[in-house]
Write a protein that holds these residues in place. Structure first.
Motif, mmCIF file in Angstrom:
data_model
loop_
_atom_site.group_PDB
_atom_site.id
_atom_site.type_symbol
_atom_site.label_atom_id
_atom_site.label_comp_id
_atom_site.label_asym_id
_atom_site.label_seq_id
_atom_site.Cartn_x
_atom_site.Cartn_y
_atom_site.Cartn_z
ATOM 1 N N ARG A 13 0.832 -1.206 0.000
ATOM 2 C CA ARG A 13 0.000 0.000 0.000
ATOM 3 C C ARG A 13 0.867 1.256 0.000
ATOM 4 N NH1 ARG A 13 -4.237 -2.911 4.034
ATOM 5 N NH2 ARG A 13 -5.215 -0.916 4.474
ATOM 6 N N CYS A 14 2.008 1.208 0.701
ATOM 7 C CA CYS A 14 2.989 2.293 0.643
ATOM 8 C C CYS A 14 3.452 2.497 -0.794
ATOM 9 C CB CYS A 14 4.170 1.970 1.555
ATOM 10 S SG CYS A 14 5.636 3.015 1.327
ATOM 11 N N PHE A 15 3.804 1.407 -1.468
ATOM 12 C CA PHE A 15 4.238 1.492 -2.869
ATOM 13 C C PHE A 15 3.160 2.121 -3.731
ATOM 14 C CE2 PHE A 15 3.287 -0.804 -6.842
ATOM 15 C CZ PHE A 15 4.244 -0.231 -7.657
ATOM 16 N N PHE A 16 1.928 1.674 -3.568
ATOM 17 C CA PHE A 16 0.853 2.139 -4.445
ATOM 18 C C PHE A 16 0.651 3.647 -4.323
ATOM 19 C CE2 PHE A 16 -3.337 3.062 -5.933
ATOM 20 C CZ PHE A 16 -3.538 2.201 -7.005
ATOM 21 N N PHE A 17 0.537 4.132 -3.109
ATOM 22 C CA PHE A 17 0.216 5.543 -2.926
ATOM 23 C C PHE A 17 1.424 6.472 -3.032
ATOM 24 C CE2 PHE A 17 -3.388 3.552 -0.567
ATOM 25 C CZ PHE A 17 -4.402 4.040 -1.387
ATOM 26 N N GLU A 18 2.556 6.038 -2.519
ATOM 27 C CA GLU A 18 3.714 6.937 -2.447
ATOM 28 C C GLU A 18 4.642 6.841 -3.651
ATOM 29 O OE1 GLU A 18 5.754 6.784 1.306
ATOM 30 O OE2 GLU A 18 3.877 6.507 2.426
ATOM 31 N N GLU A 19 4.568 5.732 -4.386
ATOM 32 C CA GLU A 19 5.507 5.554 -5.497
ATOM 33 C C GLU A 19 4.807 5.344 -6.840
ATOM 34 O OE1 GLU A 19 9.078 3.578 -2.821
ATOM 35 O OE2 GLU A 19 7.538 2.261 -3.649
ATOM 36 N N ARG A 26 -12.021 9.845 -11.968
ATOM 37 C CA ARG A 26 -10.564 9.952 -12.076
ATOM 38 C C ARG A 26 -9.884 8.593 -11.999
ATOM 39 N NH1 ARG A 26 -9.520 13.213 -7.082
ATOM 40 N NH2 ARG A 26 -11.627 12.524 -6.556
ATOM 41 N N ARG A 27 -10.212 7.816 -10.972
ATOM 42 C CA ARG A 27 -9.503 6.553 -10.744
ATOM 43 C C ARG A 27 -10.480 5.449 -10.336
ATOM 44 N NH1 ARG A 27 -7.151 10.462 -7.824
ATOM 45 N NH2 ARG A 27 -5.131 11.290 -8.557
ATOM 46 N N ILE A 28 -10.225 4.267 -10.889
ATOM 47 C CA ILE A 28 -10.954 3.061 -10.516
ATOM 48 C C ILE A 28 -9.923 2.012 -10.139
ATOM 49 C CG2 ILE A 28 -12.422 1.192 -11.371
ATOM 50 C CD1 ILE A 28 -13.679 3.314 -13.242
ATOM 51 N N ALA A 29 -10.141 1.331 -9.031
ATOM 52 C CA ALA A 29 -9.292 0.206 -8.634
ATOM 53 C C ALA A 29 -9.939 -1.074 -9.148
ATOM 54 C CB ALA A 29 -9.150 0.150 -7.121
ATOM 55 N N ALA A 30 -9.121 -1.978 -9.707
ATOM 56 C CA ALA A 30 -9.667 -3.197 -10.293
ATOM 57 C C ALA A 30 -8.823 -4.396 -9.902
ATOM 58 C CB ALA A 30 -9.724 -3.079 -11.819
ATOM 59 N N GLY A 31 -9.499 -5.528 -9.689
ATOM 60 C CA GLY A 31 -8.745 -6.727 -9.353
ATOM 61 C C GLY A 31 -9.621 -7.952 -9.296
ATOM 62 N N ASP A 32 -8.964 -9.111 -9.421
ATOM 63 C CA ASP A 32 -9.642 -10.394 -9.317
ATOM 64 C C ASP A 32 -9.150 -11.124 -8.078
ATOM 65 O OD1 ASP A 32 -7.475 -12.690 -10.226
ATOM 66 O OD2 ASP A 32 -7.109 -10.778 -11.190
ATOM 67 N N SER A 33 -10.048 -11.853 -7.422
ATOM 68 C CA SER A 33 -9.696 -12.664 -6.268
ATOM 69 C C SER A 33 -9.000 -11.804 -5.197
ATOM 70 C CB SER A 33 -8.838 -13.854 -6.716
ATOM 71 O OG SER A 33 -8.786 -14.851 -5.730
ATOM 72 N N LEU A 34 -7.770 -12.155 -4.791
ATOM 73 C CA LEU A 34 -7.061 -11.311 -3.818
ATOM 74 C C LEU A 34 -6.698 -9.952 -4.397
ATOM 75 C CD1 LEU A 34 -4.589 -13.538 -1.763
ATOM 76 C CD2 LEU A 34 -6.476 -12.144 -0.879
ATOM 77 N N GLY A 35 -6.594 -9.868 -5.732
ATOM 78 C CA GLY A 35 -6.396 -8.560 -6.351
ATOM 79 C C GLY A 35 -7.591 -7.652 -6.122
ATOM 80 N N GLY A 36 -8.785 -8.250 -6.059
ATOM 81 C CA GLY A 36 -9.970 -7.482 -5.700
ATOM 82 C C GLY A 36 -9.958 -7.085 -4.238
ATOM 83 N N THR A 37 -9.445 -7.971 -3.388
ATOM 84 C CA THR A 37 -9.343 -7.671 -1.953
ATOM 85 C C THR A 37 -8.514 -6.417 -1.736
ATOM 86 O OG1 THR A 37 -9.340 -10.066 -1.569
ATOM 87 C CG2 THR A 37 -8.785 -8.658 0.297
ATOM 88 N N VAL A 38 -7.313 -6.391 -2.316
ATOM 89 C CA VAL A 38 -6.446 -5.233 -2.102
ATOM 90 C C VAL A 38 -6.996 -3.997 -2.814
ATOM 91 C CG1 VAL A 38 -4.820 -5.532 -4.030
ATOM 92 C CG2 VAL A 38 -4.020 -4.571 -1.874
ATOM 93 N N SER A 39 -7.745 -4.180 -3.900
ATOM 94 C CA SER A 39 -8.365 -3.031 -4.562
ATOM 95 C C SER A 39 -9.365 -2.341 -3.636
ATOM 96 C CB SER A 39 -9.053 -3.470 -5.858
ATOM 97 O OG SER A 39 -8.106 -3.898 -6.816
ATOM 98 N N PHE A 40 -10.170 -3.136 -2.926
ATOM 99 C CA PHE A 40 -11.092 -2.537 -1.965
ATOM 100 C C PHE A 40 -10.326 -1.861 -0.835
ATOM 101 C CE2 PHE A 40 -14.549 -5.196 -3.748
ATOM 102 C CZ PHE A 40 -15.530 -4.217 -3.819
ATOM 103 N N ASP A 41 -9.257 -2.500 -0.354
ATOM 104 C CA ASP A 41 -8.479 -1.881 0.716
ATOM 105 C C ASP A 41 -7.911 -0.539 0.280
ATOM 106 O OD1 ASP A 41 -8.606 -3.254 3.142
ATOM 107 O OD2 ASP A 41 -7.217 -4.806 2.470
ATOM 108 N N LEU A 42 -7.407 -0.460 -0.942
ATOM 109 C CA LEU A 42 -6.855 0.804 -1.442
ATOM 110 C C LEU A 42 -7.941 1.873 -1.518
ATOM 111 C CD1 LEU A 42 -4.616 -0.660 -4.287
ATOM 112 C CD2 LEU A 42 -3.806 0.350 -2.144
#
Length: 251
Positions: free
Chosen positions: A107-113, A130-146
């Motif tokens: 999450r640090c990487f995503f937002f700060e880098e 502006r922005r949509i987060a997208a993901g499948d399975s655990l990729g969807g999990t982290v998309s919701f967290d972001l």
């Protein structure tokens, strides 16, 4: 000329670059789909971006760039960029799971880098979609967290068979409605996903998604929920991708 774009705009274009990451301790390769008409000279025009986890799979197995390109060229979708963040499969669980030991680093990487690097090259609009987060399975999990981490940055989530693990469900229960009621979610799950074998054990992804939908809607989130016959595979997700994109970018 064809009346919409120069003829060479109909050739699909994907560019890639590496984002050095102090948060993760490794460079991360990013692939960006540029829509028709987004020639090099115009690459800095502001367009909405879909930030997709499992980036190499989204492009390879999901054929996302090919599908998006055709739909934009045909006038079915408004232009947008797709930013695919390549995953290291050896650390995927630790980075994408809310309780993974490298999740905070991701999450640090995503937002700060990632966001600063990507949007310095390809800016998003200052307001509106502006922005949509997208993901499948655990990729969807982290998309919701972001999206829950920074609801001010995201306007939507494309959720493909998201693993609504207990930590994510607890977070949705604790989330204040006013923080996320602006979100739009396209949520797909296959009716055959009742006993999915994962590194977390056997998961009933269908039941997880039904509970995730309930909690999202309880928080006032606009959810387009789709259940269809399908397994926990890219074969199913590729079929639903055009509909998920039309939900946000349909012209």
């Amino acid at each position: 000329m064809n009346g919409r774009f120069p003829e060479d705009a109909y050739r699909r274009k994907v560019v890639s670059f590496d984002v050095p990451s102090a948060c993760l301790g490794r460079p991360v390769t990013v692939r960006v789909f540029l829509p028709p008409g987004d020639a090099d000279a115009e690459a800095r025009r502001a367009l909405p971006a879909v930030y997709a986890q499992d980036g190499q799979h989204v492009f390879q197995y999901g054929r996302a760039a090919t599908l998006a390109h055709a739909l934009i060229a045909e006038g079915v979708l408004r232009p947008f960029r797709l930013v695919g963040i390549e995953v290291n499969l050896a650390t995927r669980l630790d980075e994408y799971h809310p309780e993974g030991r490298r999740n905070a680093a991701y999450r640090c990487f995503f937002f700060e880098e990632l966001l600063p690097a990507a949007e310095a090259r390809y800016p998003v609009p200052p307001s509106g979609l502006r922005r949509i987060a997208a993901g499948d399975s655990l990729g969807g999990t982290v998309s919701f967290d972001l999206a829950l981490d920074r609801p001010d940055l995201f306007q939507g989530v494309i959720s493909l068979s998201t693993a609504f693990v207990p930590a994510l469900l607890r977070r949705l229960q604790a989330t204040k409605t006013e923080a996320i009621r602006h979100l739009r979610v396209f949520q797909y799950v296959g009716t055959e996903e009742t006993a999915v074998q994962t590194r977390l054990g056997t998961l009933d992804i269908l039941a997880m998604n039904r509970e995730g939908r309930r909690l999202l809607e309880a928080n006032g989130v606009d959810v387009r929920y789709v259940e269809r016959p399908g397994a926990h595979t890219w074969g199913a997700w590729q079929k639903i991708l055009p509909e998920s994109l039309r939900h946000f970018f349909g012209s």
